[in-house]
Enzyme design. Structure first.
Site, PDB file in Angstrom:
ATOM      1  N   SER A  22      21.394  16.596 -16.629  1.00 28.55           N
ATOM      2  CA  SER A  22      21.147  17.614 -15.612  1.00 28.55           C
ATOM      3  C   SER A  22      19.795  18.246 -15.893  1.00 28.55           C
ATOM      4  O   SER A  22      19.435  18.477 -17.061  1.00 28.55           O
ATOM      5  CB  SER A  22      22.250  18.678 -15.648  1.00 28.55           C
ATOM      6  OG  SER A  22      21.998  19.697 -14.717  1.00 28.55           O
ATOM      7  N   ASN A  38       8.505  11.302  12.919  1.00 24.82           N
ATOM      8  CA  ASN A  38       7.093  11.465  12.553  1.00 24.82           C
ATOM      9  C   ASN A  38       6.177  10.909  13.634  1.00 24.82           C
ATOM     10  O   ASN A  38       5.185  11.534  14.020  1.00 24.82           O
ATOM     11  CB  ASN A  38       6.797  10.758  11.228  1.00 24.82           C
ATOM     12  CG  ASN A  38       7.424  11.435  10.034  1.00 24.82           C
ATOM     13  OD1 ASN A  38       7.867  12.579  10.111  1.00 24.82           O
ATOM     14  ND2 ASN A  38       7.498  10.719   8.925  1.00 24.82           N
ATOM     15  N   PHE A  88      16.502  11.814   2.269  1.00 26.98           N
ATOM     16  CA  PHE A  88      15.943  11.326   1.012  1.00 26.98           C
ATOM     17  C   PHE A  88      15.834  12.520   0.077  1.00 26.98           C
ATOM     18  O   PHE A  88      15.251  13.551   0.433  1.00 26.98           O
ATOM     19  CB  PHE A  88      14.558  10.721   1.282  1.00 26.98           C
ATOM     20  CG  PHE A  88      13.804  10.300   0.052  1.00 26.98           C
ATOM     21  CD1 PHE A  88      14.172   9.161  -0.644  1.00 26.98           C
ATOM     22  CD2 PHE A  88      12.707  11.020  -0.391  1.00 26.98           C
ATOM     23  CE1 PHE A  88      13.459   8.749  -1.767  1.00 26.98           C
ATOM     24  CE2 PHE A  88      11.990  10.629  -1.512  1.00 26.98           C
ATOM     25  CZ  PHE A  88      12.372   9.483  -2.192  1.00 26.98           C
ATOM     26  N   GLN A 158       9.880  -0.116   5.636  1.00 31.35           N
ATOM     27  CA  GLN A 158      10.717  -0.004   4.434  1.00 31.35           C
ATOM     28  C   GLN A 158      11.850  -1.015   4.391  1.00 31.35           C
ATOM     29  O   GLN A 158      12.326  -1.356   3.302  1.00 31.35           O
ATOM     30  CB  GLN A 158      11.307   1.410   4.320  1.00 31.35           C
ATOM     31  CG  GLN A 158      10.276   2.489   4.008  1.00 31.35           C
ATOM     32  CD  GLN A 158       9.824   3.209   5.256  1.00 31.35           C
ATOM     33  OE1 GLN A 158       9.733   2.615   6.319  1.00 31.35           O
ATOM     34  NE2 GLN A 158       9.512   4.479   5.136  1.00 31.35           N
ATOM     35  N   ASN A 181       1.480  -2.366   6.647  1.00 31.76           N
ATOM     36  CA  ASN A 181       0.328  -2.201   5.767  1.00 31.76           C
ATOM     37  C   ASN A 181       0.020  -3.561   5.145  1.00 31.76           C
ATOM     38  O   ASN A 181       0.721  -4.550   5.398  1.00 31.76           O
ATOM     39  CB  ASN A 181       0.564  -1.109   4.724  1.00 31.76           C
ATOM     40  CG  ASN A 181       1.738  -1.411   3.801  1.00 31.76           C
ATOM     41  OD1 ASN A 181       2.002  -2.562   3.445  1.00 31.76           O
ATOM     42  ND2 ASN A 181       2.456  -0.366   3.384  1.00 31.76           N
ATOM     43  N   LEU A 210      -5.011  -0.512   6.024  1.00 31.58           N
ATOM     44  CA  LEU A 210      -5.616  -0.914   4.757  1.00 31.58           C
ATOM     45  C   LEU A 210      -5.866   0.273   3.839  1.00 31.58           C
ATOM     46  O   LEU A 210      -6.743   0.231   2.996  1.00 31.58           O
ATOM     47  CB  LEU A 210      -6.944  -1.649   5.034  1.00 31.58           C
ATOM     48  CG  LEU A 210      -6.896  -2.795   6.052  1.00 31.58           C
ATOM     49  CD1 LEU A 210      -8.301  -3.290   6.360  1.00 31.58           C
ATOM     50  CD2 LEU A 210      -6.013  -3.932   5.546  1.00 31.58           C
ATOM     51  N   GLY A 211      -5.101   1.350   4.018  1.00 29.70           N
ATOM     52  CA  GLY A 211      -5.290   2.535   3.196  1.00 29.70           C
ATOM     53  C   GLY A 211      -6.656   3.153   3.428  1.00 29.70           C
ATOM     54  O   GLY A 211      -7.094   3.354   4.555  1.00 29.70           O
ATOM     55  N   ASP A 243       2.810   6.546   9.719  1.00 26.60           N
ATOM     56  CA  ASP A 243       3.461   6.958  10.964  1.00 26.60           C
ATOM     57  C   ASP A 243       2.457   7.652  11.884  1.00 26.60           C
ATOM     58  O   ASP A 243       2.455   7.434  13.101  1.00 26.60           O
ATOM     59  CB  ASP A 243       4.620   7.908  10.667  1.00 26.60           C
ATOM     60  CG  ASP A 243       5.690   7.277   9.788  1.00 26.60           C
ATOM     61  OD1 ASP A 243       5.825   6.038   9.819  1.00 26.60           O
ATOM     62  OD2 ASP A 243       6.380   8.023   9.071  1.00 26.60           O
TER      63      ASP A 243
END
Length: 310
Positions: A22, A38, A88, A158, A181, A210-211, A243
């Protein structure tokens, strides 16, 4: 959540089979997200009225109000009678190591959604973008688009890590646009068994982010279009950047501008997100957006886009 210490200090390698730990965290941040919301938020920020399709829980009401206040049509979101909205949950320590869990929840009921009644309500879609969702739901929506002639966009993102080759081939074949991507584009080839040329032959257009290097647009038997990223970006957090690019690209496509200009609009919207913590925390005025577009891509780009956002 953020943990000020190191997870490794609480782990005993010889006892991992009996793991029970924990951590006292310093803070808790709850942020809105999800690939479809998004994108819808970004489209609405650029003046469109996107239709959000998906399955959520009864706990969606506050999020729904937020999206509707920002111009997103949420009337076709299915509300589960028994499951919470997907979420998430992540805890990050001082070394950026993470423990994370993803709860699909109501997302698993997306397979129960039929597109035809939605089209009857809102009219023929310019595109149906099928993003990462319940795999059976993604497949059902793709097949319905083919059967009913709705132009669809494949954006498995994803789900590529978990999907088998057969599923991915079904999701991509016949798409008007394939978004990914660069890493995902190679994963698509590996999992489908198709070469880069074969993938391109299955879709009308392949748009690959491509970032920091921008974006590449490929068409069969035509020269690639490569657009650099927006200038002077002070990157803070990358979540949701892809997004936002898609939202900007598709908004510009709806305006009727060319492919290069659409990619430039996408890159500018993506810049706003990467400079903000959270996927829907950014804001801008039309004049701000046009000025930033001009700074990165010139006066001609600004002049073409100004009538739509300025």
């Amino acid at each position: 959540m953020s943990f000020a210490g190191k997870f490794e200090d609480s782990l005993v390698v010889e006892q991992l089979h009996k793991l029970s730990v924990s951590f006292l965290v310093d803070d808790l941040e709850i942020r809105r997200g999800g690939v479809a919301p998004n994108m819808c938020f970004g489209l609405a920020a650029l003046g469109l009225r996107p239709v959000l399709v998906g399955s959520a829980g009864e706990d969606f009401s506050d999020y729904r109000s937020w999206l509707e206040r920002h111009g997103v049509d949420c009337d076709s979101v299915r509300i589960s009678e028994s499951k919470h909205t997907a979420r998430f949950v992540c805890t990050t320590d001082s070394t950026m190591a993470q423990f994370a869990s993803f709860y699909p929840g109501a997302m698993s009921e997306a397979r129960l959604i039929e597109l035809a009644p939605i089209v009857s309500r809102v009219g023929e879609p310019a595109y149906v973008l099928i993003g990462a969702d319940d795999p059976d739901g993604m497949l059902r929506h793709t097949e319905e688009c083919r059967q009913r002639g709705y132009p669809f966009i494949a954006d498995p993102s994803q789900q590529l890590a978990f999907g088998e080759g057969g599923l991915i081939r079904e999701l991509i074949d016949g798409a008007a646009i394939l978004f990914s991507n660069e890493y995902e584009s190679h994963m698509i080839e590996q999992k489908t068994g198709w070469s880069a040329d074969e993938v391109l032959a299955k879709v009308g257009l392949q748009v690959t982010t491509l970032g920091a290097d921008g974006v590449r647009i490929k068409r069969a038997r035509e020269e690639d279009i490569v657009v650099p990223a927006a200038k002077d970006v002070a990157a803070v957090e990358p979540t949701g950047v892809g997004d936002a690019f898609r939202a900007g690209y598709l908004a510009a496509t709806a305006w009727g501008v060319g492919l290069e200009r659409a990619a430039q609009v996408g890159c500018v919207l993506a810049a706003y997100v990467v400079e903000t913590v959270g996927t829907q925390e950014y804001h801008f005025t039309g004049s701000d957006f046009v000025a930033r577009l001009e700074a990165s891509y010139g006066a001609e780009a600004a002049a073409e886009v100004r009538p739509f956002v300025g």
